[in-house]
Every structure is written in structure tokens, then in C-alpha cells.
Motif scaffolding. Structure first.
Motif, mmCIF file in Angstrom:
data_model
loop_
_atom_site.group_PDB
_atom_site.id
_atom_site.type_symbol
_atom_site.label_atom_id
_atom_site.label_comp_id
_atom_site.label_asym_id
_atom_site.label_seq_id
_atom_site.Cartn_x
_atom_site.Cartn_y
_atom_site.Cartn_z
ATOM 1 N N ASP A 81 3.885 0.702 10.617
ATOM 2 C CA ASP A 81 2.814 0.648 9.621
ATOM 3 C C ASP A 81 3.101 1.600 8.460
ATOM 4 N N GLY A 94 3.972 -5.456 -1.325
ATOM 5 C CA GLY A 94 4.452 -5.286 0.050
ATOM 6 C C GLY A 94 4.653 -3.820 0.416
ATOM 7 N N THR A 145 0.869 -1.577 4.703
ATOM 8 C CA THR A 145 0.273 -2.523 5.662
ATOM 9 C C THR A 145 -1.183 -2.157 5.936
ATOM 10 N N ASP A 182 -1.399 -11.000 -4.407
ATOM 11 C CA ASP A 182 -1.152 -11.431 -3.027
ATOM 12 C C ASP A 182 -1.113 -10.197 -2.122
ATOM 13 N N SER A 236 -0.994 -10.328 1.155
ATOM 14 C CA SER A 236 -0.761 -10.859 2.504
ATOM 15 C C SER A 236 -0.030 -9.890 3.426
ATOM 16 N N THR A 237 0.698 -8.902 2.859
ATOM 17 C CA THR A 237 1.412 -7.981 3.761
ATOM 18 C C THR A 237 0.526 -6.831 4.258
ATOM 19 N N ARG A 281 -2.158 -5.636 6.589
ATOM 20 C CA ARG A 281 -2.800 -6.225 7.768
ATOM 21 C C ARG A 281 -4.215 -5.715 7.989
#
Ligand code: MCA
Ligand code: AMP
Length: 512
Positions: free
Chosen positions: A205, A251, A254, A278, A280-281, A283
Motif C-alpha cells: 500500500d 497511480g 492506494t 481516473d 481506479s488505483t 483502493r
């Protein structure tokens, strides 16, 4: 097991990995990267110097520092030296500092050059005769001085036992002056191990952390979990909307932990962008320290596709409740108790209430502190014992558990606490300060809703003569941390009082 043994597990997994990646949004401090091994090595060197300067087991080491790698080094060094770390809010000014330093009586105050003007205002009495001040910007000089001609074995310290104190954290007091919550290694370990499993922390992480390390949120929820897991922290000196969006969409993290004000500001920024970034990375997005408005919660999800996980904690207890990592995260709730935490909602007589009813929340568990520092009466008032002899902490938070979902909603506070941008303001402290200004006879401070900060302090003033507002503002800034300064002043003939003479603040809050 103590905190250092827990951190050693994280470090030994990958000693050469980056523990801290740091950059200063204000550009005053150089960017830095520190591996776990080098963090440990520096902490040990600093600890040896602390011990040689006379820091003994149980002594307090206060940190008055911005977020920077040296904060982490000094903290770990304090623990290595067997000391108790006392983090101090960097926004505090002379009056607030003097109270904490006088109460905690630290052997060392670790600070930085940027804070020298504030510290220069402190007198010898404010500082205390036994407190030595060290600046992390002059580290070479004091490391050399401390280590000169002393044998290495004089720095050996017995490892702390789990029940010994790790942290003395000051929290705003209902009576005006802040009080120190004494947290043992065990208390903090309970929160950290609970969160590691509840939020499925992984060693790869990367946590983007804009929150200050001088509060539980940044320190325990953020830094401690990362150190224990061997995960990287991208440490920032504060919150910058654009940089945050760039890192999260590139990115670069996390995990992201923040207070509601930060999410409000992010939503504002994201809503104005032509294309949604975005994320999306990432979590997990977490929110805590103050209520997250359902509108911000839902809007953030609409704009990013990510559902924020809201949780609930306190300085005295660490983390208590959390929405689930896997499972439904319900806006307006703080979820269910974390592992090992027990909660009970009681009425005014202390009787346990069934789900669905509103009352004060009591807590117990290994995460709950034992006492306020040097304040046995305040400690006694803050706990009750049940029929089985269990000791419950009275949180002062009003709550209700949903009978269907079992999730808890926080409804407000029993005391008058105002939470502005995740920082606590006790009206009494501001009121007492205001009445020391010439011409102000009475003051009542209440929280009013604020779109960005959640709540803002507003002062109702009864004056014996005309008050120069600009001079009053300057006075407030010199006497109080700036976030506590009343955002609006309302001059009134008299404050509404009940038959007992008590000020009826609810009439002021409704604009009466
Ligand atoms: C800054 N200002 C504020 C606040 N923060 N005013 C009211 N409330 C605030 N919280 C004011 C400053 O005084 C200054 O005013 C102006 O805003 C700009 O200051 P700056 O430092 O640039 O602000 P910022 O960097 O944008 O800070 C906003 C922030 C910060 C990032 C949201 O307030 C923050 O880090 N809040 C979180 C604190 C936190 O971690 N709380 C957790 C404690 P002027 O220009 O007039 O001087 S509670 C906890 O730990 C419990 C256990 C839990 O559950 O988590
Ligand atoms: P502190 O005294 O700084 O530790 O702040 C603790 C207080 O913050 C709690 O007693 C709550 O009133 C409040 N708090 C923390 N998390 C939340 C949350 N998720 N929702 C509402 N209030 C919260």
C-alpha cells in the motif's frame, strides 16, 4: 509487544523500501525519501542523543513540528529512549503552548526554525525550567554535542512494556483548558491491529497523507498503520487539491485518508473538471474526525466511482467504529465496532438502550485510554462502572444504532464542542479569551453550519462600549490558534438566559 516491535515487523519485511516520501506544498523544505532502514538508523542515533541529554524512561518529549520526516524520526527516537511523545498542534500560540508545556513538563521540546518566532514569545515560566529546546534544522550540531565523549552503553534503554505510556495527546477540554489523554502502547496497538485487519492493509500500500501528524488521525490511523505494515507514506505538509488529484489519478497512492472538509474541497474541484480523473488505483478513501455530509459522500461517488469509508474515533480511544471494507458503506453512519471495541448507548440514568433509541455512547476495549494526565477528577468523571465491574468511557457523543443494519449514526455531542475542518473548538475557551478584551462584558460562542469547514464559531458579544472589530480580530489571532477565531461577531444587548441564569445557547444557534 510494544509499538517499536510492531514497527520492526514492517521494517524487516523490506528494509530498503521507501518508508516516507516527503514533499512540502509550501516549498520551504526540500523533498526527501527515507527507507525503513535509514529511518530506523536515524531514530536510533537521535535516541542515543536524547538519552545522553538526560531523557529518562517516562519523560515527555514534545514535538512542535510540521509534517516532515524529522517528525517521524524524533517520534521513533522518543520511543526508543523510553519516553512519552507529546504532539502539539502547530497552530497553537503562546497561551495554548504554555498550558500544554506547563502541564506535560517535557524534558525536550523538539521543534524547527520556522516555529522560532512563536517560541520566542514564550517566557522561561511558560517553557518550564527543565525543558530543553532542540531544532531539527540544527540536528548535526546537537547530535555531535550530545554524543561527544560519552560511552555508547550509557544509552541502553529497557524496551517499553505494553502497559507503559507511549503518547500523551492533548484534547480540547469542556472546561476550556485542554487535557492530556495518556495512551499506552497497548491502547495504540489495539487501534492499529484493528485497522490493519478491518481495512485489509497490504505491505504494498501507498498512503497519501495530507493530515497533521500531531493528531490521532494522521499519526495513529495513518503513520502507525503504514509503519506496522511496511507500507509507504507520501507525507505532505498540508492539503493541496491539485497535487492530490494528480497523485491519486496518476497511480501514486492506494489509500487516501482525510477529514470531511478535504472531501468537500475535492468535490468542488472535481465538479468543475471537464473529464473526471481516473482514481481506479486507489483502493480505499477514508473519512473521519467529523461528520461527512451525505451529500458530499454521494457526490464524491458520482464523480469518482469511489465510495468513501467513514469511520469514527477519538483522541482518548483511537478508532472505535468503521463502515466495512467489504460490504455496504452507508452515508450518515460510522458503521459497526472495530475488532475488540465494545459500545453501548445509554439514557441519562446510564441504563442501556435498545437499538433504535438515542442516547450517549459509552465505550470500552483495549483501545480506550486509562486516564487524563495529572487529572484524577476529570478521569473519574469520564468513566462509569457497570454491574460486572467493566469500566466504560463516557464519550459525550450522542448516538443511535439502526435496529436493521446494526450501523451507528452519531447525532451530535452532549457538550458544546464545535468541529471546524476536523479541528475541535471548545466555546468556553474562546469565550474566556474574548472577555479579556477591553469593553467585552459577556461572550457566548456557538457553532454555525459552514459549507467548507462543517461548522464555524460565531461569537455573540455584550459590550460596555464600542469595540474596534479589527483590533479584536488582531487580539484573537494573537491569543488563539487561528482556526478557533470567531468567523462572525454579533453584538447584542444581552444574552438569552433561562430562569437559572444559564445562557440558552440553542436560542443563539437558531439565530434568536
Ligand atoms: C485551516 N484554517 C481553518 C482550519 N484549517 N479554519 C477553520 N478550521 C480549520 N480546520 C484556516 C487557517 O487558520 C487560515 O486562516 C486558513 O484556513 C488557511 O490555512 P491553511 O493552513 O492553509 O489551511 P489548509 O492547509 O487548507 O487546512 C485545511 C485542512 C486542515 C487541511 C482541512 O484544517 C486540517 O488538516 N484539518 C484536519 C485536522 C485533523 O487531522 N483533525 C483530526 C483530529 P487565516 O488565513 O485566517 O489565518 S480528530 C482525531 O484525530 C480523531 C481521533 C479522529 O476521529 O480522527
Ligand atoms: P478529538 O477530541 O479531536 O479526538 O475528536 C473526537 C470527536 O470527533 C468525537 O468525539 C466525535 O464527536 C468526532 N468525530 C470523529 N469521527 C467522526 C465521524 N466520523 N462523524 C462524526 N463525528 C466524528
Amino acid at each position: 509487544m510494544n509499538l517499536l516491535t510492531l514497527f520492526a515487523i514492517g521494517r524487516e519485511r523490506q528494509p530498503d523500501k521507501t518508508a516516507i516520501e516527503f514533499s512540502d506544498m509550501h516549498g520551504a523544505l526540500a523533498p526527501q525519501q527515507l527507507t525503513f532502514a535509514s529511518l530506523h538508523e536515524q531514530a536510533q542515533r537521535w535516541a542515543a542523543a536524547f538519552v545522553r541529554m538526560g531523557v529518562r524512561k517516562g519523560d515527555r518529549v514534545a514535538l512542535y513540528l510540521c509534517n516532515r520526516p524529522e517528525f517521524v524520526i524524533a517520534y521513533l527516537a522518543a520511543l526508543e529512549a523510553g519516553a512519552v511523545m507529546v504532539p502539539i498542534n502547530l497552530r497553537y500560540r503562546r497561551r495554548e503552548l504554555s498550558h500544554i508545556l506547563g502541564d506535560a513538563e517535557p524534558a525536550l521540546l523538539v521543534t524547527e526554525e520556522a516555529q522560532v518566532p512563536v517560541l520566542d514569545e514564550l517566557s522561561v515560566t511558560d517553557l518550564g525550567p527543565g525543558t530543553r529546546v532542540l531544532s531539527v534544522d540544527r540536528v548535526d550540531a546537537w547530535l555531535e554535542g550530545a554524543n561527544a565523549g560519552k560511552p555508547a552503553e550509557s544509552t541502553q534503554v529497557l524496551p517499553a512494556r505494553a502497559e507503559e505510556t507511549a503518547l500523551l495527546m492533548y484534547t480540547s477540554g469542556t472546561t476550556g483548558a485542554s487535557k492530556g489523554a495518556v495512551l499506552s502502547h497497548n491502547n495504540v496497538l489495539a487501534t492499529v491491529t484493528g485497522l490493519l485487519s478491518a481495512w485489509a492493509w497490504e505491505h504494498n500500500d501507498v498512503l497519501l497523507l495530507p493530515l497533521p501528524l500531531f493528531h490521532t488521525h494522521g499519526l495513529v490511523v495513518g503513520l502507525h498503520c503504514a509503519l506496522a505494515m511496511g507500507a509507504t507514506v507520501r507525507l505532505r505538509t498540508g492539503f493541496d487539491e491539485t497535487e492530490t488529484v494528480n497523485i491519486l489519478s496518476g497511480g501514486g497512492a492506494t489509500l487516501f485518508f482525510a477529514v470531511p472538509t478535504i472531501y468537500t474541497r475535492l468535490v468542488e474541484l472535481l465538479a468543475g473538471l471537464e473529464t473526471a480523473p481516473d482514481f481506479s488505483t486507489v483502493r480505499l478513501f477514508c473519512s473521519g474526525s467529523a461528520p461527512l455530509p451525505a451529500e458530499v459522500h454521494n457526490e464524491f461517488e458520482r464523480l469518482t466511482g469511489k465510495r468513501i469509508l467513514e469511520r469514527y474515533g477519538m483522541t482518548e480511544t483511537g478508532m472505535n467504529f468503521s463502515n466495512p471494507y467489504a460490504g455496504s458503506r452507508i452515508a450518515g453512519t460510522v458503521g459497526t465496532p472495530l475488532p475488540g471495541v465494545f459500545g453501548r448507548v445509554v439514557d441519562a440514568e446510564g441504563r442501556e438502550l435498545p437499538a433504535g433509541e438515542e442516547g450517549e455512547l459509552l465505550l470500552r476495549g483495549s483501545n480506550v485510554f486509562d486516564q487524563y494526565w495529572r487529572a484524577p477528577e476529570k478521569t473519574a468523571e469520564s468513566f462509569v462502572q457497570d454491574e460486572l465491574g467493566n469500566r466504560w468511557f463516557l464519550t459525550g457523543d450522542l448516538a443511535r444504532v439502526d435496529p436493521d443494519t446494526g450501523y451507528m449514526t452519531l447525532l451530535g455531542r452532549r457538550h458544546e464542542l464545535i468541529i471546524s475542518g476536523g479541528l475541535n473548538i471548545y466555546p468556553r475557551e474562546v469565550e474566556e479569551m474574548l472577555t479579556t478584551f477591553p469593553g467585552i462584558e459577556e461572550a457566548a460562542v456557538v457553532g454555525e453550519p459552514d459549507d467548507v469547514w462543517g461548522e464555524a464559531p460565531v461569537a455573540y458579544l455584550v459590550c460596555s462600549c464600542a469595540v474596534d472589530e479589527a483590533a479584536l480580530e488582531r487580539y484573537c489571532r494573537s491569543q488563539l490558534a487561528s482556526f478557533k477565531r470567531p468567523r462572525r461577531l454579533r453584538f447584542v444587548e444581552a444574552l438569552p438566559r433561562n430562569a437559572m441564569g444559564k445562557i440558552q445557547k440553542h436560542l443563539l444557534e437558531s439565530g434568536g
